[in-house]
Every structure is written in structure tokens, then in C-alpha cells.
Design a protein around this motif. Sequence first.
Motif, PDB file in Angstrom:
ATOM      1  N   GLY A 136       0.817  -1.213   0.000  1.00 53.09           N
ATOM      2  CA  GLY A 136       0.000   0.000   0.000  1.00 53.09           C
ATOM      3  C   GLY A 136       0.845   1.254   0.000  1.00 53.09           C
ATOM      4  O   GLY A 136       2.065   1.192  -0.149  1.00 53.09           O
ATOM      5  N   PRO A 137       0.218   2.402   0.219  1.00 52.38           N
ATOM      6  CA  PRO A 137       0.998   3.638   0.326  1.00 52.38           C
ATOM      7  C   PRO A 137       1.869   3.603   1.581  1.00 52.38           C
ATOM      8  O   PRO A 137       1.548   2.935   2.560  1.00 52.38           O
ATOM      9  CB  PRO A 137      -0.064   4.742   0.411  1.00 52.38           C
ATOM     10  CG  PRO A 137      -1.322   4.066   0.794  1.00 52.38           C
ATOM     11  CD  PRO A 137      -1.211   2.631   0.373  1.00 52.38           C
ATOM     12  N   THR A 138       2.961   4.318   1.556  1.00 52.44           N
ATOM     13  CA  THR A 138       3.880   4.372   2.687  1.00 52.44           C
ATOM     14  C   THR A 138       3.235   5.152   3.827  1.00 52.44           C
ATOM     15  O   THR A 138       2.799   6.294   3.642  1.00 52.44           O
ATOM     16  CB  THR A 138       5.200   5.054   2.277  1.00 52.44           C
ATOM     17  OG1 THR A 138       5.780   4.291   1.224  1.00 52.44           O
ATOM     18  CG2 THR A 138       6.155   5.154   3.443  1.00 52.44           C
ATOM     19  N   ALA A 139       3.156   4.524   4.983  1.00 53.85           N
ATOM     20  CA  ALA A 139       2.612   5.187   6.173  1.00 53.85           C
ATOM     21  C   ALA A 139       3.042   4.417   7.412  1.00 53.85           C
ATOM     22  O   ALA A 139       3.198   3.194   7.373  1.00 53.85           O
ATOM     23  CB  ALA A 139       1.094   5.254   6.109  1.00 53.85           C
ATOM     24  N   GLN A 140       3.237   5.174   8.482  1.00 55.77           N
ATOM     25  CA  GLN A 140       3.573   4.567   9.772  1.00 55.77           C
ATOM     26  C   GLN A 140       3.097   5.493  10.878  1.00 55.77           C
ATOM     27  O   GLN A 140       3.246   6.709  10.786  1.00 55.77           O
ATOM     28  CB  GLN A 140       5.073   4.342   9.878  1.00 55.77           C
ATOM     29  CG  GLN A 140       5.494   3.649  11.164  1.00 55.77           C
ATOM     30  CD  GLN A 140       6.909   3.128  11.084  1.00 55.77           C
ATOM     31  OE1 GLN A 140       7.227   2.344  10.200  1.00 55.77           O
ATOM     32  NE2 GLN A 140       7.754   3.564  12.005  1.00 55.77           N
ATOM     33  N   VAL A 141       2.524   4.906  11.925  1.00 62.69           N
ATOM     34  CA  VAL A 141       2.096   5.654  13.099  1.00 62.69           C
ATOM     35  C   VAL A 141       2.862   5.087  14.292  1.00 62.69           C
ATOM     36  O   VAL A 141       2.830   3.889  14.544  1.00 62.69           O
ATOM     37  CB  VAL A 141       0.572   5.534  13.327  1.00 62.69           C
ATOM     38  CG1 VAL A 141       0.167   6.245  14.620  1.00 62.69           C
ATOM     39  CG2 VAL A 141      -0.199   6.095  12.139  1.00 62.69           C
TER      40      VAL A 141
ATOM     41  N   VAL B  52       2.778  11.092  19.512  1.00 62.78           N
ATOM     42  CA  VAL B  52       2.294  10.290  18.382  1.00 62.78           C
ATOM     43  C   VAL B  52       2.860  10.923  17.123  1.00 62.78           C
ATOM     44  O   VAL B  52       2.673  12.119  16.878  1.00 62.78           O
ATOM     45  CB  VAL B  52       0.751  10.226  18.333  1.00 62.78           C
ATOM     46  CG1 VAL B  52       0.282   9.481  17.095  1.00 62.78           C
ATOM     47  CG2 VAL B  52       0.212   9.561  19.599  1.00 62.78           C
ATOM     48  N   ARG B  53       3.530  10.101  16.337  1.00 61.06           N
ATOM     49  CA  ARG B  53       4.180  10.570  15.107  1.00 61.06           C
ATOM     50  C   ARG B  53       3.570   9.871  13.910  1.00 61.06           C
ATOM     51  O   ARG B  53       3.386   8.654  13.908  1.00 61.06           O
ATOM     52  CB  ARG B  53       5.669  10.256  15.183  1.00 61.06           C
ATOM     53  CG  ARG B  53       6.428  10.658  13.953  1.00 61.06           C
ATOM     54  CD  ARG B  53       7.885  10.296  14.110  1.00 61.06           C
ATOM     55  NE  ARG B  53       8.633  10.733  12.950  1.00 61.06           N
ATOM     56  CZ  ARG B  53       9.821  10.286  12.634  1.00 61.06           C
ATOM     57  NH1 ARG B  53      10.411   9.384  13.403  1.00 61.06           N
ATOM     58  NH2 ARG B  53      10.442  10.719  11.576  1.00 61.06           N
ATOM     59  N   LEU B  54       3.280  10.653  12.888  1.00 54.01           N
ATOM     60  CA  LEU B  54       2.753  10.126  11.626  1.00 54.01           C
ATOM     61  C   LEU B  54       3.787  10.333  10.539  1.00 54.01           C
ATOM     62  O   LEU B  54       4.273  11.448  10.335  1.00 54.01           O
ATOM     63  CB  LEU B  54       1.460  10.863  11.245  1.00 54.01           C
ATOM     64  CG  LEU B  54       0.921  10.572   9.843  1.00 54.01           C
ATOM     65  CD1 LEU B  54       0.528   9.113   9.691  1.00 54.01           C
ATOM     66  CD2 LEU B  54      -0.245  11.492   9.535  1.00 54.01           C
TER      67      LEU B  54
END
Length: 175
Positions: free
Chosen positions: A94-99, A149-151
Motif C-alpha cells: 500500500g501507500p507508505t505510512a507509519q504511526v 504520536v508521530r505520523l
Amino acid sequence: MRTRLLPALALAAALLALPTGCGRADDPPAGAAPPAGAVPAEPEPEATEAAPSAAPPDACALVSRADAERLAGTPVQEAVPVRESCTYTAPVTGPTAQVEVYVGDGAKKYLDIERDLGHEVRPLAGVGDEAHLTAEAFFIRKGAVWVAVRLMRLNDPQENREPLRSLARTVAGRM
């Protein structure tokens, strides 16, 4: 020889007659019973350990998988908890994302680093006892506990401000 021996014996006798140890002359020897009619001394208070502080909140409970998906704008995999942190990552397809969620001293240190690097840190009013917002993260203090919290996404950070603000309010309510 006898004249030299007498002063040495006198000195030895005087040294043996002196009280030994570091106590005062009026202190009874260790283990001796107190004199009759003496009032027992108050026992010295025992050193007590400081009560352990309450356990920090569970990072994965503060930000659920559904919360992470809303923030990232894409499905994420199951949480990966490590000590006082929790990470949600998007699938490799999927698209690049991290929480990332941090609780405790690490969260405060992250805020300090953001400031030291000169990144824009804005106050976030009405959230917790203290809260701040950057282009990619929020920081909340409630009592002595800090949460960050980092996005991470490959998009315009302006698109993330409102979702970060919204989740900050939710997280503060769970702390």
C-alpha cells in the motif's frame, strides 16, 4: 634498658585505658542493657522505599489500530508494541505510512529534540495539561506522563494537521 621500657609500658597502659570506638563516652556499649529507670530512646524511623509510580498507560491502548488507520489514511498492520511504544505500519503493497506512539520520558525527549532542531512546535490548546503540534507529530502531557504520536506519510504535512489535532484530543481523553 629498664629506663626505656618503663615509658613504653606506661604509654601502652594509657592507651588501653582509653575508651575504644567512635561512640561518645556516655553511650552504652553495643548490646548493653539500658540502665535501670532509663527511658527507652525512640526508634529511628526506617527508610522506606518511595512508592512506585503508577504504570504508564499502554501505548497501543492510547492509539488503536482503527485510530492509526484514520490518521494514516490507509490500512495498517497489527500493532507492534515494544516497551513504552507502539508502531503501526502500512502493508508493503500500500501507500507508505507509519504511526508511532511513545509514552513516558522518550515522548518528552522527542519533543525536546524537535525544539533543538528548530522545527516549528505550536501549542495545542485545550488538550491535556500541556500539548504541542508539529508538522508530523503531537505531544501531550497529562500530570507527569508524556505521550507522543508521530505520523510518517509521503504527502503534504498540511493535510495531516487536522487528523493529528483530532487524535490528540482522543488520546488525551484516554490518558
